[in-house]
Design a protein around this motif. Structure first.
Motif, PDB file in Angstrom:
ATOM      1  N   ALA A  10    -115.656  41.756  22.316  1.00  0.00           N
ATOM      2  CA  ALA A  10    -115.361  40.511  21.943  1.00  0.00           C
ATOM      3  C   ALA A  10    -117.496  40.528  22.786  1.00  0.00           C
ATOM      4  CB  ALA A  10    -115.469  39.353  23.668  1.00  0.00           C
ATOM      5  N   LEU A  11    -118.323  41.092  23.278  1.00  0.00           N
ATOM      6  CA  LEU A  11    -119.629  41.085  23.351  1.00  0.00           C
ATOM      7  C   LEU A  11    -120.202  41.510  22.054  1.00  0.00           C
ATOM      8  CD1 LEU A  11    -121.658  39.542  25.620  1.00  0.00           C
ATOM      9  CD2 LEU A  11    -122.334  42.636  25.649  1.00  0.00           C
ATOM     10  N   ALA A  12    -119.804  42.202  21.836  1.00  0.00           N
ATOM     11  CA  ALA A  12    -120.025  43.154  20.534  1.00  0.00           C
ATOM     12  C   ALA A  12    -119.596  41.980  19.208  1.00  0.00           C
ATOM     13  CB  ALA A  12    -119.835  44.128  19.604  1.00  0.00           C
ATOM     14  N   LEU A 319    -115.767  55.574  24.646  1.00  0.00           N
ATOM     15  CA  LEU A 319    -117.219  56.030  24.411  1.00  0.00           C
ATOM     16  C   LEU A 319    -116.847  56.252  23.547  1.00  0.00           C
ATOM     17  CD1 LEU A 319    -119.523  57.363  26.654  1.00  0.00           C
ATOM     18  CD2 LEU A 319    -118.623  58.714  24.653  1.00  0.00           C
ATOM     19  N   LEU A 320    -116.997  56.173  21.994  1.00  0.00           N
ATOM     20  CA  LEU A 320    -117.043  55.715  20.911  1.00  0.00           C
ATOM     21  C   LEU A 320    -117.096  54.857  20.682  1.00  0.00           C
ATOM     22  CD1 LEU A 320    -115.181  59.087  19.176  1.00  0.00           C
ATOM     23  CD2 LEU A 320    -118.093  58.695  19.831  1.00  0.00           C
ATOM     24  N   ALA A 321    -115.731  53.926  21.302  1.00  0.00           N
ATOM     25  CA  ALA A 321    -115.770  52.160  20.497  1.00  0.00           C
ATOM     26  C   ALA A 321    -116.861  51.323  21.363  1.00  0.00           C
ATOM     27  CB  ALA A 321    -114.307  51.674  21.722  1.00  0.00           C
ATOM     28  N   LYS A 322    -116.891  52.159  22.538  1.00  0.00           N
ATOM     29  CA  LYS A 322    -118.604  51.294  23.185  1.00  0.00           C
ATOM     30  C   LYS A 322    -119.480  51.391  22.244  1.00  0.00           C
ATOM     31  CE  LYS A 322    -116.839  51.389  27.960  1.00  0.00           C
ATOM     32  NZ  LYS A 322    -117.327  50.368  28.933  1.00  0.00           N
ATOM     33  N   LEU A 323    -120.122  52.262  22.132  1.00  0.00           N
ATOM     34  CA  LEU A 323    -120.911  53.037  21.163  1.00  0.00           C
ATOM     35  C   LEU A 323    -121.304  52.538  20.084  1.00  0.00           C
ATOM     36  CD1 LEU A 323    -123.232  55.174  21.798  1.00  0.00           C
ATOM     37  CD2 LEU A 323    -122.193  57.154  20.402  1.00  0.00           C
ATOM     38  N   ARG A 324    -119.986  51.768  19.125  1.00  0.00           N
ATOM     39  CA  ARG A 324    -120.372  51.034  17.841  1.00  0.00           C
ATOM     40  C   ARG A 324    -120.646  50.142  18.471  1.00  0.00           C
ATOM     41  NH1 ARG A 324    -116.251  55.073  16.082  1.00  0.00           N
ATOM     42  NH2 ARG A 324    -114.290  54.140  16.951  1.00  0.00           N
ATOM     43  N   ASP A 325    -119.683  49.871  19.173  1.00  0.00           N
ATOM     44  CA  ASP A 325    -120.194  48.136  19.970  1.00  0.00           C
ATOM     45  C   ASP A 325    -121.726  47.779  20.111  1.00  0.00           C
ATOM     46  OD1 ASP A 325    -117.679  47.194  19.298  1.00  0.00           O
ATOM     47  OD2 ASP A 325    -117.076  47.659  21.698  1.00  0.00           O
ATOM     48  N   ARG A 326    -122.436  48.739  20.520  1.00  0.00           N
ATOM     49  CA  ARG A 326    -124.163  48.733  21.150  1.00  0.00           C
ATOM     50  C   ARG A 326    -124.406  48.926  20.170  1.00  0.00           C
ATOM     51  NH1 ARG A 326    -128.088  47.903  22.079  1.00  0.00           N
ATOM     52  NH2 ARG A 326    -129.475  48.260  23.830  1.00  0.00           N
ATOM     53  N   VAL A 327    -123.817  50.108  18.696  1.00  0.00           N
ATOM     54  CA  VAL A 327    -124.778  50.310  18.271  1.00  0.00           C
ATOM     55  C   VAL A 327    -124.667  48.968  17.024  1.00  0.00           C
ATOM     56  CG1 VAL A 327    -125.025  51.160  15.517  1.00  0.00           C
ATOM     57  CG2 VAL A 327    -124.744  52.880  17.551  1.00  0.00           C
ATOM     58  N   ASP A 328    -123.590  48.015  16.567  1.00  0.00           N
ATOM     59  CA  ASP A 328    -123.998  47.273  16.311  1.00  0.00           C
ATOM     60  C   ASP A 328    -125.299  45.953  16.839  1.00  0.00           C
ATOM     61  OD1 ASP A 328    -121.717  47.960  14.457  1.00  0.00           O
ATOM     62  OD2 ASP A 328    -120.190  46.572  15.747  1.00  0.00           O
ATOM     63  N   THR A 329    -125.272  46.008  18.385  1.00  0.00           N
ATOM     64  CA  THR A 329    -126.402  45.080  18.192  1.00  0.00           C
ATOM     65  C   THR A 329    -127.927  45.661  18.232  1.00  0.00           C
ATOM     66  OG1 THR A 329    -126.450  46.490  20.782  1.00  0.00           O
ATOM     67  CG2 THR A 329    -124.444  44.871  20.327  1.00  0.00           C
ATOM     68  N   LEU A 330    -128.140  47.107  18.149  1.00  0.00           N
ATOM     69  CA  LEU A 330    -129.545  47.423  17.513  1.00  0.00           C
ATOM     70  C   LEU A 330    -129.904  47.016  16.376  1.00  0.00           C
ATOM     71  CD1 LEU A 330    -129.449  51.275  18.044  1.00  0.00           C
ATOM     72  CD2 LEU A 330    -130.084  49.617  19.282  1.00  0.00           C
ATOM     73  N   PRO A 371    -123.925  50.662  11.417  1.00  0.00           N
ATOM     74  CA  PRO A 371    -122.639  48.731  11.775  1.00  0.00           C
ATOM     75  C   PRO A 371    -124.086  48.014  10.552  1.00  0.00           C
ATOM     76  CG  PRO A 371    -125.325  49.679  12.760  1.00  0.00           C
ATOM     77  CD  PRO A 371    -124.713  50.940  12.173  1.00  0.00           C
ATOM     78  N   PRO A 372    -122.945  46.888  10.435  1.00  0.00           N
ATOM     79  CA  PRO A 372    -124.380  46.603   9.019  1.00  0.00           C
ATOM     80  C   PRO A 372    -125.219  45.990   9.983  1.00  0.00           C
ATOM     81  CG  PRO A 372    -122.405  45.042  10.810  1.00  0.00           C
ATOM     82  CD  PRO A 372    -121.840  46.226  11.399  1.00  0.00           C
ATOM     83  N   CYS A 373    -126.311  46.203   8.159  1.00  0.00           N
ATOM     84  CA  CYS A 373    -127.609  45.422   9.331  1.00  0.00           C
ATOM     85  C   CYS A 373    -128.224  45.865   7.737  1.00  0.00           C
ATOM     86  CB  CYS A 373    -128.269  46.364  10.344  1.00  0.00           C
ATOM     87  SG  CYS A 373    -128.572  48.013   9.849  1.00  0.00           S
ATOM     88  N   PHE A 380    -139.626  52.377   4.023  1.00  0.00           N
ATOM     89  CA  PHE A 380    -138.877  53.614   4.445  1.00  0.00           C
ATOM     90  C   PHE A 380    -137.825  52.760   5.482  1.00  0.00           C
ATOM     91  CE2 PHE A 380    -142.796  55.411   3.200  1.00  0.00           C
ATOM     92  CZ  PHE A 380    -142.672  54.769   1.638  1.00  0.00           C
ATOM     93  N   TRP A 381    -136.398  52.702   5.090  1.00  0.00           N
ATOM     94  CA  TRP A 381    -135.675  52.182   6.624  1.00  0.00           C
ATOM     95  C   TRP A 381    -134.308  53.451   6.379  1.00  0.00           C
ATOM     96  CZ3 TRP A 381    -138.206  49.061   9.287  1.00  0.00           C
ATOM     97  CH2 TRP A 381    -138.874  48.537   8.725  1.00  0.00           C
ATOM     98  N   PHE A 382    -133.978  53.479   7.544  1.00  0.00           N
ATOM     99  CA  PHE A 382    -132.171  54.151   7.459  1.00  0.00           C
ATOM    100  C   PHE A 382    -131.674  52.866   8.558  1.00  0.00           C
ATOM    101  CE2 PHE A 382    -128.861  56.914   8.106  1.00  0.00           C
ATOM    102  CZ  PHE A 382    -129.172  57.575   6.071  1.00  0.00           C
ATOM    103  N   PRO A 383    -130.035  53.600   8.103  1.00  0.00           N
ATOM    104  CA  PRO A 383    -129.309  52.560   9.696  1.00  0.00           C
ATOM    105  C   PRO A 383    -129.002  53.238  10.248  1.00  0.00           C
ATOM    106  CG  PRO A 383    -127.889  52.738   7.592  1.00  0.00           C
ATOM    107  CD  PRO A 383    -130.082  53.301   7.302  1.00  0.00           C
ATOM    108  N   PRO A 384    -128.964  52.812  11.672  1.00  0.00           N
ATOM    109  CA  PRO A 384    -128.580  53.840  13.149  1.00  0.00           C
ATOM    110  C   PRO A 384    -126.906  54.353  11.985  1.00  0.00           C
ATOM    111  CG  PRO A 384    -129.241  52.052  13.785  1.00  0.00           C
ATOM    112  CD  PRO A 384    -129.113  51.764  12.484  1.00  0.00           C
ATOM    113  N   THR A 385    -126.577  55.667  13.271  1.00  0.00           N
ATOM    114  CA  THR A 385    -125.768  56.312  11.777  1.00  0.00           C
ATOM    115  C   THR A 385    -125.237  56.745  12.372  1.00  0.00           C
ATOM    116  OG1 THR A 385    -126.510  56.130   9.485  1.00  0.00           O
ATOM    117  CG2 THR A 385    -124.960  57.644  10.106  1.00  0.00           C
ATOM    118  N   ILE A 386    -123.326  57.559  13.030  1.00  0.00           N
ATOM    119  CA  ILE A 386    -122.959  58.195  14.088  1.00  0.00           C
ATOM    120  C   ILE A 386    -121.705  58.351  13.329  1.00  0.00           C
ATOM    121  CG2 ILE A 386    -121.358  58.262  15.688  1.00  0.00           C
ATOM    122  CD1 ILE A 386    -122.645  55.059  16.705  1.00  0.00           C
TER     123      ILE A 386
END
Lengths: 490, 272
Positions: A10-12, A319-330, A371-373, A380-386
C-alpha cells in the motif's frame, strides 16, 4: 506476515512527488582545459593530444584534458624520482604535516569537489557529498598520522619507502580512490604518479591544485591523464618501483603479467561478485535497505557491490515482494538533484556492457523486474533491475556487471549458502543478514572474501583494511595493513 | 659370516598422505645408484587436488592444533638427525642444516597461535561498528624449494605456509631430492591429515610451468626459482591472480607466514 506485505504494498502504491532540489553549481568553475600536473605545475602535454571529458547525465563536454604519452609519462616519472629522495628523507613529522594540510583543504573545498565529482562521473550528489569527499578527507587525515609512527606500526622492522609509485584508479569513486592510493604512499615516504580514469579526470586535477595550495614539494604528487595506453606506459616505466591498480580483473591480470620479472612491487584491487546472504531470521526491512544499498549505491558501479542476493528459500517470496516495493521508490535521474538515489551510468561503454549482460540474463532464462521509471532522454541511464530465477551458471551470476543489476538466488541451509557464496573466482566482499550472533561468526569465518559486512553493507572507513581474496586482487588499502604495499620492511 | 645386505629404500612421491610412484613410471638418477621418481604433470594435478580437498579441514583446525602438529614434525625430524646428515653428505655443514630445519619447524610451530595477535587488528571505525581484521590462509600454496640447502630450504618454505593454515604442494630440489622424500616420511608421521602437504620430485622445467599456471593454486613461494624461472612464474601466475613471494634469503620471519595469508575484515553493527 501477510499484514506486513499488504501495508508495504500500500505504501509503495502511494507515489511521493518530489519537487526538483538542484545542488547549486555556481560556486564551481571548471577550466576549459587542464594540462598534466608534473613537478608541481600544470604543463602542456608533449604528445600535443587532448581529449574531452563529458557529463554522462547530459553528454555535454565539461572540459578537455591532456593525453599523456611516452614523453609525458617519462617526464612525470622523472619528476617523481627527483622528488623521491628528499621526500623520503624528510623528517616524518613534516611529511605528516603536509598530508594533514591536504586533508583539511579537501574538507574546505568539499562541496566544490562533490559537485565536480557528480558532474564528471554521474553519481548522485548526496553520495559524492556525504560519502566520497568526506571519506577521502578522512583517509588523508588517518594516514597523515601514520607518517611519523611507522616504527611503531612494525616493531622490530625498519620500514623504508619503496620508491616511485605508479598508481592507476578507476572511474567509480575518482577522488576517494585517489585518496586510497596517494595518502598511504605519501605517509610511507614515496613520491607518486597517479593516473585517473579517462572518463573522470576532473577531481584529480582539482586535487593537483590542492597540492599546490598545500605547498607540497614539487614532484611528490604528479597527475597524468589518459586512457589504457597511458596506464600501460606508467606501469612498464623502469623507474616506477611500485604499481598500484584498482580496476577490472581483466586489466589487473594484464598488469600482473606486464610487471612479471621486473621486481616491481604490485598491489591489485580488482573485481567482485559479492554474495549478500539473507537468512530467514533476519530483520527483513533492514535487510531490504542493505540489499538496496548493496547493489544500487553508486549505480552499482562498486567493485564490492552485493550483486548476488542469496536468500533463504523460506523467506524468499516475502523478501522479494518487499524488495520490489522498495525499488519502486528509488528516484533515478539528475545526479545533481539532492533527492536522486540512482544517477547516470558513467559512460556509454559501461552502459553497453550492462545492457549486454542484462540481455544475456534474459536469454539464459532468468526473470527480470524493473520498476516503472522515466529515464532522461539524453545521457546514459539504466533502471534498477532485479533478476530472479537465476542459476549459478548464468553469466549474470558469474560475471561482474558493474551496474544496477541484482541477481537473486536461493538456498536452504547455511552450508549451501557458503558453498554458493564462495562459488566464484572473485573474493572481495560479502554480506550476512541474521539475528543469530553465532551464525554470523560461523558464516564470516567461512566466506572467502576480504571484507564481510554483518547486518550492514557497503561501509567504508580509513582505519578498515579493504581488498580481496583470489581473483579480486592482493594487498590491502586502509588501516595499518594499507601501509604495507608502500613500505619495504628490513 | 656373510656381510650384512642392506634393505634399500624405494624413494617415492608423497601425495595425499601416501607414498606413490610417479604415474609416468619414469625415474631419474641425480644420486648415483638411486632411482628418484620423475613426477609428471598428472602427478602435480593429483597433488593439487589432494591439497584442495584437505584445505578446509586444515584451515579449520585450531591454531594450537596446527602448532602441535608442526612441533611434532620437528620432533620427528630431530629424531632422524643422523639419517638426514648422511643423506645430506655428512659432516658439520650437514648437521647445521638439519638443525636449521628443526629450528624452522619449532619457530613456525610457535607462530600459529600468535599471528592473529600480531598481524590482526581491531579497527576504530568512525561509526557504531565493531570492526576487526584477521589473517586467514590463502589456500593451496606451491612451494619451490631451493636447490641448496635442499632440506632447510624446503622446510623454510613449507613450515610458514602450513603454520598459516595453508596446504602445500612442494617441488623438491632437483639435484638433491633425497632429503625431501625422507622429510615426507617425517611429515607422514606428524599427524598432518592426508593431502595437507605433498612432496614431488622430478625436473623443475617439467613441473614448474604447470604449477605456476594451475587455476586451483592460490600462491607460490618461489624461493628456489632462478631469475628467469621467477619471471615465468610471475607471468603465468596472472592467469588466476596468484600471490607470488620470492624473497627472504632464508631468514625466519612472520612475514613468511603472513605473505601467504589473506586479511579478512569483518564489520559488526553495535546496537541493542
Amino acid at each position: 506476515m501477510a499484514i506486513t506485505k499488504r501495508s508495504s504494498t500500500a505504501l509503495a502504491a502511494h507515489r511521493f512527488e518530489y519537487e526538483p532540489a538542484p545542488e547549486a553549481i555556481d560556486h564551481v568553475s571548471i577550466a576549459p582545459r587542464y594540462g598534466l600536473f608534473i613537478g608541481g605545475k600544470f604543463v602542456e602535454p608533449r604528445s600535443g593530444k587532448w581529449f574531452p571529458t563529458i557529463n554522462p547525465a547530459t553528454e555535454e563536454p565539461l572540459s578537455e584534458v591532456a593525453e599523456a604519452l611516452k614523453a609525458d609519462v617519462d617526464r612525470a616519472v622523472v619528476a617523481a624520482a627527483s622528488a623521491q629522495e628528499s621526500w623520503g628523507r624528510l623528517k616524518p613529522s613534516r611529511r605528516a604535516r603536509y598530508i594533514f594540510r591536504i586533508s583539511r583543504l579537501l574538507q574546505e573545498r568539499s562541496r566544490e569537489l562533490a559537485v565536480v565529482e557528480s558532474l564528471d562521473g554521474g553519481k548522485p550528489i548526496k553520495e559524492s557529498r556525504d560519502v566520497d569527499v568526506p571519506l577521502a578527507a578522512a583517509h588523508f587525515f588517518y594516514y597523515a598520522g601514520w607518517a611519523d609512527k611507522l616504527e611503531w606500526a612494525f616493531p622490530n622492522r625498519r620500514p623504508r619507502p619503496v620508491g616511485v609509485c605508479g598508481q592507476i584508479i578507476p572511474w567509480n569513486f575518482p577522488l576517494l580512490m585517489l585518496a586510497w592510493k596517494i595518502a598511504p604512499a605519501l605517509a610511507a615516504g614515496n613520491a607518486v604518479v597517479l593516473k585517473p580514469a579517462e572518463t573522470t579526470p576532473l577531481t584529480a586535477l582539482l586535487f593537483a591544485e590542492i597540492c599546490q595550495q598545500a605547498d607540497l614539494p614539487p614532484g611528490v604528487v604528479n597527475i597524468i591523464t589518459g586512457a589504457g595506453k597511458t596506464g600501460s606506459l606508467l606501469v612498464t616505466h623502469p623507474d616506477v618501483k611500485k604499481v598500484a591498480f584498482t580496476g577490472s580483473t581483466e586489466v589487473g591480470k594484464l598488469i600482473q603479467k606486464a610487471v612479471a620479472g621486473t621486481g616491481k612491487h604490485l598491489s591489485l584491487e580488482l573485481g567482485g561478485k559479492a554474495a549478500n546472504i539473507v537468512f530467514d531470521d533476519a530483520p527483513l526491512d533492514q535487510a531490504v535497505e542493505g540489499i538496496i544499498n548493496g547493489i544500487f549505491f553508486n549505480q552499482g558501479h562498486v567493485c564490492c557491490a552485493g550483486s548476488r542476493l542469496l536468500v533463504q528459500e523460506s523467506v524468499a517470496e516475502l523478501l522479494l515482494a518487499k524488495l520490489r516495493d522498495r525499488v519502486d521508490t528509488l528516484r533515478v535521474g539528475d545526479p545533481l538533484d539532492k533527492n536522486t538515489d540512482v544517477g547516470a551510468i558513467n559512460s556509454r561503454a559501461q552502459l553497453e556492457k550492462i545492457q549486454g549482460l542484462v540481455e544475456s540474463g534474459l536469454e539464459e532464462g532468468a526473470d527480470i523486474y524493473q520498476p516503472p521509471c522515466e529515464l532522461p532522454a539524453k545521457g546514459f541511464w539504466f533502471p534498477p533491475t532485479i533478476f530472479t530465477n537465476v542459476s549459478q551458471s548464468h553469466r549474470i551470476a558469474r560475471e561482474e556487471i558493474f551496474g544496477p543489476v541484482l541477481s537473486v538466488l536461493t538456498f536452504r541451509t547455511p552450508a549451501e549458502a557458503v558453498e554458493k557464496a564462495n562459488n566464484t573466482p572473485y573474493g572481495l566482499s560479502a554480506g550476512v543478514w541474521t539475528e543469530k550472533g553465532s551464525r554470523i561468526l560461523w558464516m564470516t569465518e567461512r566466506l572467502r572474501a576480504g571484507v564481510v559486512w554483518a547486518n550492514t553493507y557497503n561501509r567504508f572507513d580509513p582505519t578498515s583494511p579493504f581488498g580481496g581474496y583470489k581473483e579480486s586482487g592482493f594487498g590491502r588499502e586502509g588501516g595499518l595493513h594499507g601501509l604495507l604495499p608502500y613500505l619495504g620492511l628490513n | 659370516m656373510a656381510p650384512r645386505l642392506d634393505v634399500r629404500k624405494t624413494y617415492k612421491l608423497f601425495v595425499n598422505g601416501e607414498f606413490v610412484r610417479s604415474e609416468s613410471g619414469r625415474a631419474y638418477r641425480p644420486v648415483a645408484g638411486v632411482n628418484v621418481p620423475r613426477a609428471s604433470r598428472k602427478d602435480l594435478r593429483d597433488a593439487v587436488r589432494a591439497a584442495r580437498t584437505a584445505f578446509d579441514g586444515w584451515a579449520g583446525r585450531t591454531a594450537m592444533n596446527r602448532g602441535q602438529v608442526l612441533y611434532r614434525a620437528a620432533e620427528m625430524l630431530d629424531g632422524r638427525r643422523q639419517q638426514f646428515i648422511q643423506e645430506l653428505g655428512g659432516g658439520k655443514p650437514a648437521g647445521r642444516e638439519v638443525d636449521a630445519a628443526v629450528e624452522a619447524l619449532v619457530w613456525y610451530a610457535g607462530w600459529t597461535d600468535k599471528l592473529a595477535q600480531v598481524a590482526g587488528t581491531v579497527n576504530p571505525v568512525a561509526g557504531p561498528y565493531f570492526n576487526f581484521t584477521i589473517p586467514e590462509p590463502t589456500g593451496v600454496v606451491g612451494v619451490v624449494a631451493t636447490e641448496t640447502p635442499a632440506l632447510a630450504g624446503l622446510v623454510r618454505g613449507i613450515a610458514p605456509a602450513l603454520a598459516g593454515g595453508n596446504v602445500v604442494v612442494a617441488l623438491a630440489s632437483e639435484s638433491k631430492p633425497l632429503p625431501a622424500l625422507t622429510l615426507a616420511e617425517v611429515l607422514a608421521t606428524s599427524d598432518f591429515p592426508p593431502g595437507v602437504v605433498n612432496v614431488l620430485t622430478g625436473q623443475r622445467k617439467e613441473l614448474l610451468p604447470w604449477l605456476a599456471a594451475h587455476m586451483d593454486v592460490n600462491a607460490i613461494d618461489a624461493a628456489g626459482c632462478t631469475a628467469e624461472e621467477l619471471a615465468a612464474v610471475q607471468e603465468a601466475a596472472a592467469g588466476n591472480v596468484k600471490r607470488v613471494v620470492a624473497h627472504r634469503n632464508g631468514e625466519l620471519s612472520p612475514s613468511a607466514v603472513t605473505d601467504l595469508m589473506e586479511m579478512k575484515t569483518v564489520w559488526h553493527p553495535i546496537g541493542t
